[in-house]
Design a protein around this motif. Sequence first.
Motif, short mmCIF file in Angstrom:
data_model
loop_
_atom_site.label_atom_id
_atom_site.label_comp_id
_atom_site.label_asym_id
_atom_site.label_seq_id
_atom_site.Cartn_x
_atom_site.Cartn_y
_atom_site.Cartn_z
N ALA A 4 0.79 -1.24 -0.16
CA ALA A 4 -0.03 0.04 -0.08
C ALA A 4 0.78 1.30 0.10
O ALA A 4 1.84 1.19 0.43
CB ALA A 4 -0.89 -0.04 1.24
N ASP A 5 0.42 2.39 -0.40
CA ASP A 5 1.05 3.46 -0.55
C ASP A 5 0.83 4.13 0.96
O ASP A 5 -0.12 3.69 1.90
CB ASP A 5 0.41 4.40 -1.64
N GLY A 6 1.94 5.60 1.24
CA GLY A 6 1.89 5.90 2.47
C GLY A 6 2.75 5.57 3.54
O GLY A 6 3.41 4.57 3.25
N THR A 7 2.46 5.92 4.77
CA THR A 7 3.37 5.69 5.81
C THR A 7 2.97 4.59 6.36
O THR A 7 1.63 4.05 6.33
CB THR A 7 3.35 6.89 6.76
N PRO A 8 3.92 3.83 7.07
CA PRO A 8 3.47 2.17 7.75
C PRO A 8 2.57 2.80 8.86
O PRO A 8 2.98 3.77 9.47
CB PRO A 8 4.57 1.94 7.96
N PRO A 9 1.79 1.62 9.24
CA PRO A 9 0.75 2.33 10.58
C PRO A 9 1.63 2.29 11.73
O PRO A 9 2.75 1.48 11.89
CB PRO A 9 -0.07 0.89 10.56
N GLU A 10 1.40 2.80 12.91
CA GLU A 10 2.17 3.05 14.05
C GLU A 10 2.14 1.74 14.79
O GLU A 10 2.76 1.38 15.69
CB GLU A 10 1.77 4.16 14.88
N LYS A 11 0.87 1.06 14.74
CA LYS A 11 0.25 -0.22 15.44
C LYS A 11 0.10 -1.03 14.77
O LYS A 11 -0.65 -0.99 13.42
CB LYS A 11 -0.64 0.19 16.63
N CYS A 12 0.12 -2.27 15.27
CA CYS A 12 -0.26 -3.50 14.38
C CYS A 12 -1.81 -3.74 15.03
O CYS A 12 -1.94 -4.57 16.02
CB CYS A 12 0.59 -4.68 14.60
N THR A 13 -2.83 -3.33 14.28
CA THR A 13 -4.02 -3.49 14.62
C THR A 13 -4.58 -4.96 14.20
O THR A 13 -3.94 -5.30 13.10
CB THR A 13 -4.94 -2.32 13.97
N PRO A 14 -5.74 -5.20 14.56
CA PRO A 14 -6.38 -6.58 14.04
C PRO A 14 -6.59 -6.40 12.71
O PRO A 14 -6.17 -7.48 11.68
CB PRO A 14 -7.67 -6.73 14.80
N ASP A 15 -6.64 -5.27 12.08
CA ASP A 15 -6.92 -5.12 10.51
C ASP A 15 -5.80 -5.17 9.87
O ASP A 15 -5.63 -6.14 8.88
CB ASP A 15 -7.67 -3.88 10.24
N ILE A 16 -4.71 -4.85 10.10
CA ILE A 16 -3.28 -4.75 9.88
C ILE A 16 -2.97 -6.20 9.51
O ILE A 16 -2.43 -6.84 8.82
CB ILE A 16 -2.32 -3.98 10.49
N MET A 17 -3.14 -7.05 11.10
CA MET A 17 -2.68 -8.59 11.09
C MET A 17 -3.51 -9.31 10.08
O MET A 17 -2.87 -10.12 9.55
CB MET A 17 -3.00 -8.77 12.58
N ARG A 18 -4.60 -9.03 9.81
CA ARG A 18 -5.31 -9.58 8.88
C ARG A 18 -4.78 -9.74 7.41
O ARG A 18 -4.76 -10.84 6.82
CB ARG A 18 -7.04 -9.26 8.74
N ILE A 19 -4.43 -8.43 7.12
CA ILE A 19 -3.65 -8.40 5.71
C ILE A 19 -2.38 -9.12 5.78
O ILE A 19 -2.14 -10.08 4.74
CB ILE A 19 -3.16 -6.99 5.64
N VAL A 20 -1.54 -9.05 6.87
CA VAL A 20 -0.56 -9.98 6.84
C VAL A 20 -0.76 -11.30 6.73
O VAL A 20 -0.12 -12.09 6.05
CB VAL A 20 0.41 -9.49 8.38
N VAL A 21 -1.85 -11.93 7.57
CA VAL A 21 -1.81 -13.28 7.64
C VAL A 21 -2.55 -13.86 6.27
O VAL A 21 -1.99 -14.83 5.53
CB VAL A 21 -2.94 -13.68 8.71
N GLN A 22 -3.35 -12.93 5.56
CA GLN A 22 -4.01 -13.26 4.43
C GLN A 22 -3.03 -13.22 3.42
O GLN A 22 -2.76 -14.10 2.29
CB GLN A 22 -4.95 -12.12 3.87
N GLN A 23 -1.82 -12.39 3.38
CA GLN A 23 -0.59 -12.40 2.45
C GLN A 23 0.14 -13.69 2.71
O GLN A 23 0.56 -14.35 1.54
CB GLN A 23 0.19 -11.14 2.65
N HIS A 24 0.46 -14.16 3.62
CA HIS A 24 0.84 -15.56 3.95
C HIS A 24 0.25 -16.61 3.46
O HIS A 24 0.71 -17.45 2.70
CB HIS A 24 1.55 -15.67 5.54
N LEU A 25 -1.04 -16.52 3.69
CA LEU A 25 -1.80 -17.90 3.32
C LEU A 25 -2.03 -17.85 1.76
O LEU A 25 -2.54 -18.89 1.15
CB LEU A 25 -3.33 -17.54 3.90
N SER A 26 -1.92 -16.56 1.12
CA SER A 26 -2.23 -16.51 -0.40
C SER A 26 -0.77 -16.83 -1.21
O SER A 26 -0.84 -16.79 -2.37
CB SER A 26 -2.90 -15.14 -0.80
N CYS A 27 0.32 -17.20 -0.35
CA CYS A 27 1.24 -17.56 -0.92
C CYS A 27 1.45 -18.93 -1.69
O CYS A 27 0.44 -19.84 -0.98
CB CYS A 27 2.34 -17.40 -0.26
N PRO A 28 2.16 -19.31 -2.54
CA PRO A 28 1.65 -20.57 -3.26
C PRO A 28 2.59 -21.61 -2.50
O PRO A 28 2.82 -22.81 -3.09
CB PRO A 28 2.51 -20.47 -4.71
N SER A 29 2.95 -21.61 -1.30
CA SER A 29 3.72 -22.52 -0.48
C SER A 29 3.01 -23.52 0.09
O SER A 29 1.53 -23.37 -0.03
CB SER A 29 4.66 -21.75 0.66
#
Length: 95
Positions: A4-29
């Motif tokens: 995403a564009d812009g500055t990184p978030p200051e805190k890892c909120t549940p919404d941010i963590m959902r994005i991180v986990v979803q990115q890992h789950l969508s990898c072809p591993s």
Amino acid sequence: MLQADGTPPEKCTPDIMRIVVQQHLSCPSVWAIFPIQDLMALSAQHSQRPPAEELINDPTTTKHYWRYRMHKTVEELAGDVEWVALIKGMLADSG
């Protein structure tokens, strides 16, 4: 940050963590392995501890080297129907 564009978030909120986990789950591993803290961070209810208390490895202290104690019981986590449904849904959506 997080594709995403812009500055990184200051805190890892549940919404941010959902994005991180979803990115890992969508990898072809074949496997996606998550520390329990990452899954607990999907819920504001389970991620209230200060980050310093979530530290697993403190190489300066051999007495507490690679030690972690959850602040929730397995029964408490299993009883959180919304949290369990979220994780199940993310796994199902990942294929």
